[in-house]
Design a protein around this motif. Structure first.
Motif, mmCIF file in Angstrom:
data_model
loop_
_atom_site.group_PDB
_atom_site.id
_atom_site.type_symbol
_atom_site.label_atom_id
_atom_site.label_comp_id
_atom_site.label_asym_id
_atom_site.label_seq_id
_atom_site.Cartn_x
_atom_site.Cartn_y
_atom_site.Cartn_z
ATOM 1 N N GLN A 226 0.799 -1.098 -0.125
ATOM 2 C CA GLN A 226 -0.013 0.121 0.014
ATOM 3 C C GLN A 226 0.904 1.213 -0.033
ATOM 4 O OE1 GLN A 226 -3.308 0.100 -0.147
ATOM 5 N NE2 GLN A 226 -3.591 2.415 0.472
ATOM 6 N N GLN A 227 0.616 2.085 -0.670
ATOM 7 C CA GLN A 227 1.233 3.328 -1.015
ATOM 8 C C GLN A 227 0.459 4.474 -0.456
ATOM 9 O OE1 GLN A 227 2.623 3.655 -5.077
ATOM 10 N NE2 GLN A 227 4.316 2.272 -4.703
ATOM 11 N N LEU A 228 1.039 5.845 -0.670
ATOM 12 C CA LEU A 228 0.276 6.972 -0.373
ATOM 13 C C LEU A 228 -0.784 7.171 -1.202
ATOM 14 C CD1 LEU A 228 2.786 9.513 0.986
ATOM 15 C CD2 LEU A 228 1.332 8.062 2.292
ATOM 16 N N PRO A 229 -2.211 7.470 -0.873
ATOM 17 C CA PRO A 229 -3.021 7.605 -2.136
ATOM 18 C C PRO A 229 -2.738 8.645 -3.160
ATOM 19 C CG PRO A 229 -3.758 8.734 -0.311
ATOM 20 C CD PRO A 229 -2.767 7.984 0.108
ATOM 21 N N THR A 230 -2.840 8.388 -4.542
ATOM 22 C CA THR A 230 -2.571 9.203 -5.645
ATOM 23 C C THR A 230 -3.668 10.099 -5.670
ATOM 24 O OG1 THR A 230 -3.520 7.570 -7.162
ATOM 25 C CG2 THR A 230 -1.114 7.626 -6.731
ATOM 26 N N LYS A 231 -3.349 11.429 -5.933
ATOM 27 C CA LYS A 231 -4.329 12.385 -6.177
ATOM 28 C C LYS A 231 -5.031 12.282 -7.535
ATOM 29 C CE LYS A 231 -2.424 15.723 -2.932
ATOM 30 N NZ LYS A 231 -1.616 15.215 -2.342
ATOM 31 N N SER A 232 -6.192 12.285 -7.662
ATOM 32 C CA SER A 232 -6.919 12.154 -9.061
ATOM 33 C C SER A 232 -7.749 13.417 -9.270
ATOM 34 C CB SER A 232 -7.504 11.033 -8.869
ATOM 35 O OG SER A 232 -8.728 10.924 -7.908
ATOM 36 N N LEU A 233 -8.041 13.430 -10.482
ATOM 37 C CA LEU A 233 -8.878 14.550 -11.028
ATOM 38 C C LEU A 233 -10.492 14.155 -10.393
ATOM 39 C CD1 LEU A 233 -9.388 16.841 -12.921
ATOM 40 C CD2 LEU A 233 -10.187 15.096 -14.561
ATOM 41 N N THR A 234 -10.837 15.374 -9.701
ATOM 42 C CA THR A 234 -12.389 15.208 -9.105
ATOM 43 C C THR A 234 -13.249 16.172 -9.666
ATOM 44 O OG1 THR A 234 -11.024 14.763 -7.046
ATOM 45 C CG2 THR A 234 -13.390 15.654 -6.883
ATOM 46 N N PRO A 289 0.287 15.515 -11.621
ATOM 47 C CA PRO A 289 -0.719 16.574 -11.836
ATOM 48 C C PRO A 289 -0.770 17.248 -13.550
ATOM 49 C CG PRO A 289 1.255 17.351 -10.986
ATOM 50 C CD PRO A 289 1.323 15.779 -10.836
ATOM 51 N N VAL A 290 0.435 16.779 -14.208
ATOM 52 C CA VAL A 290 0.295 17.198 -15.620
ATOM 53 C C VAL A 290 -0.926 16.291 -16.441
ATOM 54 C CG1 VAL A 290 1.638 17.197 -17.716
ATOM 55 C CG2 VAL A 290 2.672 17.945 -15.748
ATOM 56 N N GLN A 291 -0.792 15.032 -15.908
ATOM 57 C CA GLN A 291 -1.958 14.126 -16.685
ATOM 58 C C GLN A 291 -3.071 14.478 -16.434
ATOM 59 O OE1 GLN A 291 1.078 13.260 -15.279
ATOM 60 N NE2 GLN A 291 2.041 12.053 -17.027
ATOM 61 N N GLN A 292 -3.316 14.861 -15.070
ATOM 62 C CA GLN A 292 -4.549 15.221 -14.496
ATOM 63 C C GLN A 292 -5.093 16.473 -15.350
ATOM 64 O OE1 GLN A 292 -5.368 15.424 -10.396
ATOM 65 N NE2 GLN A 292 -3.489 14.507 -9.934
ATOM 66 N N LEU A 293 -4.253 17.530 -15.540
ATOM 67 C CA LEU A 293 -4.658 18.754 -16.219
ATOM 68 C C LEU A 293 -4.907 18.466 -17.488
ATOM 69 C CD1 LEU A 293 -5.142 21.788 -15.992
ATOM 70 C CD2 LEU A 293 -2.553 22.155 -16.557
ATOM 71 N N GLN A 294 -4.065 17.602 -18.365
ATOM 72 C CA GLN A 294 -4.556 17.497 -19.607
ATOM 73 C C GLN A 294 -5.947 16.773 -19.804
ATOM 74 O OE1 GLN A 294 -0.946 14.844 -20.449
ATOM 75 N NE2 GLN A 294 0.235 16.922 -21.271
ATOM 76 N N GLY A 295 -6.216 15.671 -19.044
ATOM 77 C CA GLY A 295 -7.403 15.235 -18.950
ATOM 78 C C GLY A 295 -8.497 15.915 -18.703
ATOM 79 N N ALA A 296 -8.319 16.960 -17.830
ATOM 80 C CA ALA A 296 -9.320 17.917 -17.403
ATOM 81 C C ALA A 296 -9.590 18.716 -18.742
ATOM 82 C CB ALA A 296 -8.990 18.788 -16.377
ATOM 83 N N LEU A 297 -8.561 19.134 -19.334
ATOM 84 C CA LEU A 297 -8.942 20.043 -20.491
ATOM 85 C C LEU A 297 -9.587 19.332 -21.753
ATOM 86 C CD1 LEU A 297 -5.303 21.747 -20.662
ATOM 87 C CD2 LEU A 297 -7.427 22.820 -20.129
ATOM 88 N N GLN A 298 -8.967 18.122 -22.134
ATOM 89 C CA GLN A 298 -9.781 17.137 -22.713
ATOM 90 C C GLN A 298 -11.285 17.103 -22.433
ATOM 91 O OE1 GLN A 298 -8.726 15.870 -25.480
ATOM 92 N NE2 GLN A 298 -10.770 14.984 -26.063
#
Length: 426
Positions: A226-234, A289-298
């Motif tokens: 178990q690792q620290l939870p990854t932050k995700s797009l909300t 965070p880069v992948q999250q921002l890209q996904g949000a823009l998409q």
């Protein structure tokens, strides 16, 4: 780092904020040894909102129903995340519900107290009654009492609720947190108070001073890996589906403030996305965070109903520059361009963009960009990313539908104006 509800309530209990009797559930069979009397509520433990609407919160009256409900919740994805843990908690009949929060405002560099006399799942009501108090000097009970009075509370509630706010602030300071939130704070018919739900965001840069917070997360599963939870797009479910403004922020309270301004100005938000992991912009972390921002823009630009995208991200200058570059990368790649990587690449790309997309009239005025028929029309972008040097990025996007505005009130007004014009034009 976002803590789960049961972890936040463990900290509430330590600081003296009242919480209900509860029990962590790692597997449906654990309910056979439930120590809490029925009826109970089972809650999915995922770091996202909208659990109730998605079916991640269920009330049960006996063990058989509880096991069946737990199996369903463990297999229920909420915004792409499956719970590893459930929280079983006693039921509580609240006569009143309030919203309370303590946040770190990165723009002011000060803590801010938030409170609403309307708490719970009706977030529109929360926003409409939201009050704020900036802690601009050394904290004292005066600040908590001032917030409670602005909320319109009277009688014994003034003292009791302000006492909860003081304990929230104490926890906020002792653990170096970015957010402490209670929604709702339930008040029973006898005046008893209870934190019915809670959210805590720890400052990633302060974890080295608070190993107990990392321990809370590392023990959230029996898995050794178990690792620290990854932050995700909300996605913040505080909007109307038929709106025309998409919102992108990097914090729940920042998103709430942005939505509040839009609603007050009679704007129509369509969706509000929160990209996590931007407080320090640690690109080496697991938060991506880069992948999250890209996904949000998409997600925002692919929605035909969204005419304007309002970006409101506050962070360090380096993080702000990264945000601007990611947005530029996305918009330019949307038109077939290459990514912005470094200064040399930026210069070369700007030249290529000029020759490919920008022509000069004989009188020196620029022609607008002509997109190929196969590409969808981009929405207008209103970007509030404060700090950093954006001159090169702004030059790269000079002929794209992008408006850079530092003041939030002006950015909101511009977004609403552009959305209204787009609707009239259609």
């Amino acid at each position: 780092m976002d803590l789960l509800e049961y972890q936040a309530k463990a900290l509430f209990r330590e600081i003296g904020i009242p919480v209900l009797p509860s029990q962590r559930i790692d597997h449906p069979r654990d309910l056979k040894r439930l120590e809490i009397p029925y009826p109970v509520v089972l809650k999915s433990q995922v770091p996202t909102g909208g659990r109730g609407r998605a079916g991640g919160i269920r009330f049960v009256e006996n063990t058989i129903d509880a096991i069946a409900a737990a199996r369903a919740i463990f297999n229920l994805s909420i915004l792409g995340q499956y719970p590893q843990v459930l929280l079983a908690e006693s039921r509580y009949n609240a006569e009143q519900e309030f919203f309370l929060a303590v946040i770190l405002d990165y723009t002011l560099g000060r803590p801010v107290l938030l409170g609403s006399s309307r708490g719970g799942v009706n977030v529109q009501a929360v926003i409409e009654h939201l009050q704020r108090v900036v802690v601009d000097q050394e904290f004292s009970p005066f600040y908590a009492r001032r917030l409670v009075l602005k909320m319109g509370l009277q009688g014994n509630l003034i003292e009791s609720v302000s006492g909860i706010v003081q304990k929230m602030y104490q926890l906020f300071v002792e653990k170096d947190l970015d957010l402490v939130e209670i929604n709702p704070l339930g008040i029973s018919s006898t005046g008893e108070m209870m934190a019915l739900d809670g959210k805590i965001i720890a400052n990633d840069n302060a974890l080295g001073r608070h190993s107990e917070l990392a321990t809370l997360v590392s023990t959230s599963s029996d898995s050794e890996d178990q690792q620290l939870p990854t932050k995700s797009l909300t996605e913040l479910n505080w909007t109307e589906g038929d709106g025309n403004i998409g919102i992108l922020c990097n914090g729940t309270c920042l998103a709430a403030a942005t939505l509040d301004l839009i609603y007050r100005a009679k704007g129509k938000p369509a969706t509000c996305l929160i990209v996590n992991g931007y407080a320090s912009w640690d690109l080496q972390s697991t938060s991506s965070p880069v992948q999250q921002l890209q996904g949000a823009l998409q997600q925002l630009t692919s929605n035909d109903g969204i005419k304007v995208v309002l970006v409101n991200i506050l962070s360090s200058p380096a993080a702000s520059e990264e945000v601007a570059e990611v947005i530029a990368n996305y918009l330019l790649s949307h038109l077939g361009e290459t990514s912005v990587l470094n200064e040399a690449d930026r210069t070369e790309k700007a030249i290529a963009m000029t020759s490919r997309f920008r022509q000069e009239r004989s009188d020196g005025s620029r022609l607008s960009l002509q997109r190929t028929a196969s590409r969808p029309q981009l929405p207008q972008f209103v970007i509030r990313v404060v700090g950093g040097n954006f001159d090169t990025v702004k030059e790269d996007l000079v002929n794209m539908p992008v408006h850079w505005i530092d003041n939030l009130d002006e950015a909101v007004a511009k977004a609403i104006s552009l959305a209204t014009a787009a609707i009239k034009k259609a």
